[in-house]
Motif scaffolding. Sequence first.
Motif, PDB file in Angstrom:
ATOM      1  N   GLY A  48       0.806  -1.213   0.000  1.00 32.62           N
ATOM      2  CA  GLY A  48       0.000   0.000   0.000  1.00 32.62           C
ATOM      3  C   GLY A  48       0.837   1.259   0.000  1.00 32.62           C
ATOM      4  O   GLY A  48       0.447   2.277  -0.578  1.00 32.62           O
ATOM      5  N   TRP A  49       1.987   1.180   0.650  1.00 25.67           N
ATOM      6  CA  TRP A  49       2.896   2.337   0.652  1.00 25.67           C
ATOM      7  C   TRP A  49       3.475   2.563  -0.745  1.00 25.67           C
ATOM      8  O   TRP A  49       3.626   3.699  -1.195  1.00 25.67           O
ATOM      9  N   LEU A  50       3.773   1.458  -1.454  1.00 26.92           N
ATOM     10  CA  LEU A  50       4.319   1.581  -2.805  1.00 26.92           C
ATOM     11  C   LEU A  50       3.246   2.000  -3.809  1.00 26.92           C
ATOM     12  O   LEU A  50       3.493   2.869  -4.668  1.00 26.92           O
ATOM     13  N   LEU A  51       2.076   1.379  -3.719  1.00 28.70           N
ATOM     14  CA  LEU A  51       0.992   1.630  -4.677  1.00 28.70           C
ATOM     15  C   LEU A  51      -0.299   1.914  -3.912  1.00 28.70           C
ATOM     16  O   LEU A  51      -1.201   1.072  -3.839  1.00 28.70           O
ATOM     17  N   PRO A  52      -0.416   3.090  -3.319  1.00 29.77           N
ATOM     18  CA  PRO A  52      -1.603   3.404  -2.502  1.00 29.77           C
ATOM     19  C   PRO A  52      -2.904   3.398  -3.282  1.00 29.77           C
ATOM     20  O   PRO A  52      -3.972   3.212  -2.700  1.00 29.77           O
ATOM     21  N   SER A  53      -2.837   3.592  -4.595  1.00 28.96           N
ATOM     22  CA  SER A  53      -4.065   3.603  -5.389  1.00 28.96           C
ATOM     23  C   SER A  53      -4.603   2.195  -5.646  1.00 28.96           C
ATOM     24  O   SER A  53      -5.753   2.024  -6.029  1.00 28.96           O
TER      25      SER A  53
END
Length: 283
Positions: free
Chosen positions: A194-199
Amino acid sequence: MGQAASQSVAPSSAGPAQCPIDHSAQMSTPAKCPISHDKPAASSSSSSRPAQCPISHEKSKPAQCPIQHDAAGAELNPLNQMPALSQQPAEQQLAALPTDRETSSIPRDEGGSKWEYPSPQQFYNALVRKGWETPEEHVETMVQIHNWLNEQAWEEILRWERKENPHAVEPQLARFKGRPGELSPKARFWLFAGWLLPSRFNTEPPFDRHDWIVRRQGGQEVRYVIDYYSAPPEPDGSPVFSLDVRPALDSVGSIKQRIQAATEDAWATFREENARNSSQSTH
């Protein structure tokens, strides 16, 4: 479930209340709140406010399980790592709460006994112990949600067990432990994603974690990890939850189960995409 509610050796009105309870091998299908919000839930109050998750999700305060699992100086039940919860009204309590305990569908031992869930009074006492200010009129609805989540978690465990041995006798929940604030390795991985790809991935940690020890036919014990997540609420404000239930990676057998499940899911996704592409190419 408490001493009997979550997992205890013998049901007792004075036994500790506890949630034994993804919630599933996959978090793709969030579990919806079992309470109807079209009209006020039956309770000691006529409040029209929709039922809320018993877990606080405010950014300013980490969400935790409402049941205290490690009360300092209190004698803990080894089956659920909880102190006994009183059935007596708490100090400053304004309204009377039921002391009846609902029996779960979760087997506790080979004798056929089941775990019992905490009564609304015990649940309220657990909230008071944690220092949470909760209106008495909402407690019964919160207990219904708590119990329902436990049942959903057990159903997910049974799915895993049936895949492992379809002909085995239904297992029992031997004991459990709440581990609020302790992130499982899988939860840490999804938070990193989620930190890398929050979307694309969830950026919120689970609001609770439980470890359930399941006893299979023959006496073998297997540990299951359950992470509890909050999902986006319904348009009417009704809470939605997502449970991630899976065998802990404690043995070769559990590792094989997890790999097999992941392989089956990946293969199913591949076939669906392939069928969709083939259908589009024919038009």
